[in-house]
Write an enzyme that holds these catalytic residues in place. Structure first.
Site, PDB file in Angstrom:
ATOM      1  N   CYS A  43       0.845  -1.195   0.000  1.00 49.71           N
ATOM      2  CA  CYS A  43       0.000   0.000   0.000  1.00 49.71           C
ATOM      3  C   CYS A  43       0.881   1.247   0.000  1.00 49.71           C
ATOM      4  O   CYS A  43       1.975   1.246   0.544  1.00 49.71           O
ATOM      5  CB  CYS A  43      -0.900  -0.006   1.233  1.00 49.71           C
ATOM      6  SG  CYS A  43      -2.068   1.388   1.257  1.00 49.71           S
ATOM      7  N   ASP A  45       0.431   3.732   1.698  1.00 49.49           N
ATOM      8  CA  ASP A  45       0.413   4.286   3.052  1.00 49.49           C
ATOM      9  C   ASP A  45       1.838   4.562   3.559  1.00 49.49           C
ATOM     10  O   ASP A  45       2.692   3.676   3.520  1.00 49.49           O
ATOM     11  CB  ASP A  45      -0.302   3.292   3.991  1.00 49.49           C
ATOM     12  CG  ASP A  45      -0.654   3.922   5.327  1.00 49.49           C
ATOM     13  OD1 ASP A  45       0.272   4.422   6.009  1.00 49.49           O
ATOM     14  OD2 ASP A  45      -1.841   3.917   5.694  1.00 49.49           O
ATOM     15  N   ARG A  47       3.032   4.683   6.314  1.00 53.55           N
ATOM     16  CA  ARG A  47       3.471   3.941   7.502  1.00 53.55           C
ATOM     17  C   ARG A  47       3.920   2.519   7.199  1.00 53.55           C
ATOM     18  O   ARG A  47       4.276   1.777   8.117  1.00 53.55           O
ATOM     19  CB  ARG A  47       2.327   3.921   8.531  1.00 53.55           C
ATOM     20  CG  ARG A  47       1.913   5.316   8.980  1.00 53.55           C
ATOM     21  CD  ARG A  47       0.561   5.302   9.669  1.00 53.55           C
ATOM     22  NE  ARG A  47      -0.513   4.915   8.754  1.00 53.55           N
ATOM     23  CZ  ARG A  47      -1.797   4.801   9.108  1.00 53.55           C
ATOM     24  NH1 ARG A  47      -2.153   5.039  10.361  1.00 53.55           N
ATOM     25  NH2 ARG A  47      -2.710   4.455   8.228  1.00 53.55           N
ATOM     26  N   HIS A  99      -2.353  -4.010   5.013  1.00 55.92           N
ATOM     27  CA  HIS A  99      -2.176  -3.623   6.422  1.00 55.92           C
ATOM     28  C   HIS A  99      -3.520  -3.264   7.033  1.00 55.92           C
ATOM     29  O   HIS A  99      -4.381  -2.686   6.364  1.00 55.92           O
ATOM     30  CB  HIS A  99      -1.196  -2.450   6.536  1.00 55.92           C
ATOM     31  CG  HIS A  99      -1.708  -1.179   5.921  1.00 55.92           C
ATOM     32  ND1 HIS A  99      -2.205  -0.129   6.672  1.00 55.92           N
ATOM     33  CD2 HIS A  99      -1.836  -0.794   4.639  1.00 55.92           C
ATOM     34  CE1 HIS A  99      -2.604   0.828   5.872  1.00 55.92           C
ATOM     35  NE2 HIS A  99      -2.391   0.464   4.626  1.00 55.92           N
ATOM     36  N   CYS A 102      -6.196   0.173   6.837  1.00 57.25           N
ATOM     37  CA  CYS A 102      -5.922   0.692   5.488  1.00 57.25           C
ATOM     38  C   CYS A 102      -7.000   1.701   5.076  1.00 57.25           C
ATOM     39  O   CYS A 102      -8.194   1.360   5.024  1.00 57.25           O
ATOM     40  CB  CYS A 102      -5.865  -0.459   4.486  1.00 57.25           C
ATOM     41  SG  CYS A 102      -5.450   0.084   2.810  1.00 57.25           S
TER      42      CYS A 102
HETATM   43 CO    CO Z   1      -3.437   1.172   3.011  1.00 59.68          CO
END
Ligand code: CO
Length: 214
Positions: A43, A45, A47, A99, A102
Site C-alpha cells: 500500500c 500508506d 506507515r 495492512h 488501510c
Molecule cells: Co493502506
C-alpha cells in the site's frame, strides 16, 4: 519553501554518511547493479515502507505501491513492474502486503462520494462482493474492515497468479512463490496469511495458461 523540504536533504545527507560509515563501499557496490530477490506490492500508506518494516537495505526489494496494494490486470504500471522483476531481475518471491487500518479499504467500505479514486476503490468493493456472506456476518465494523484487508490481500495474490507473467514463469520451470502478508500498524509485525502459491496447478483449471504462446 516549506521547512520539510529542506529537512529531506538534511536527512538524506545524514543517512548517506551513516551508510558509508557502516560500509564504505555500499553505494559503489549498489550502483553497479540490482539483483533483488523479492518483489513487494504494498500500500502507498506512508506507515508501511517495504525496506524499513523488513529490515532490508536498498537493493534487496523491488517495490510497487498503490492505494490498498491492488493487482489490477489493466494496470500497465503494475504489469510492467511484475514483468521486469520476474523476467529480467529474476525475483524468486512476490509479496502482496496489506495492512490493518488501510484507508483505501475503509474508504471502499463507505458510500461517501470520493471523486476519481472511486474508480480504484471499486476494485476493493468487488472483493467485498466476492466475500459478502462472510463479511456481512461480522457486525463489528472494525473487525469487518480488518477481515476485508485480509481477503483483499488473498484476492490480490490470486490476481497475481492468474497473470500470464507468473504462469509462464512457472511453465518455464522457474521457482517463484507468491505470498500474502499483513502488516499490523499497532505492533510493527508482519503475518503470513498462508496463501503462498508456487504452482499453476493450485489454480482452478480455467485460470491456468498452458505453455506455448508466452
Ligand atoms: Co493502506
Amino acid at each position: 519553501m516549506n521547512p520539510i523540504y529542506k529537512k529531506l536533504f538534511e536527512g538524506n545527507k545524514k543517512w548517506s554518511d551513516d551508510m558509508k560509515k557502516r560500509d564504505p563501499l555500499f553505494f559503489e557496490k549498489n550502483s553497479k547493479e540490482q539483483k533483488p530477490p523479492v518483489l513487494w506490492i504494498g500500500c502507498s500508506d506512508s506507515r508501511v515502507p517495504a525496506n524499513e518494516v523488513t529490515g532490508t537495505l536498498p537493493g534487496e526489494i523491488f517495490v510497487h505501491r498503490n492505494i490498498a496494494n491492488m493487482v489490477i490486470h489493466t494496470d500497465l504500471s503494475m504489469l510492467s513492474v511484475l514483468d521486469y522483476s520476474v523476467n529480467v531481475l529474476g525475483v524468486t518471491d512476490v509479496i502482496v502486503c496489506g495492512h490493518y487500518g488501510c484507508g483505501g479499504v475503509n474508504a471502499a467500505l463507505s458510500s461517501q462520494p470520493m471523486g476519481l479514486v472511486e474508480n480504484w476503490l471499486r476494485n476493493i468493493k468487488d472483493v467485498y462482493r466476492l466475500h459478502q456472506r462472510e463479511l456481512d456476518f461480522i457486525k463489528d465494523i472494525e473487525k469487518r474492515a480488518e477481515r476485508l484487508v485480509e481477503l483483499n490481500v488473498l484476492e490480490q495474490v490470486f490476481n497475481l497468479t492468474k497473470t500470464s507473467i507468473i504462469q509462464s514463469a512457472w511453465n518455464k520451470g522457474k521457482k517463484l512463490s507468491v505470498h500474502g502478508l499483513i502488516y499490523d500498524l499497532k505492533t510493527g509485525l508482519l503475518t503470513d496469511l498462508n496463501a503462498t502459491t508456487e504452482d499453476r496447478n493450485e489454480l482452478p483449471r480455467f485460470y491456468q495458461v498452458d505453455a506455448g504462446m508466452n
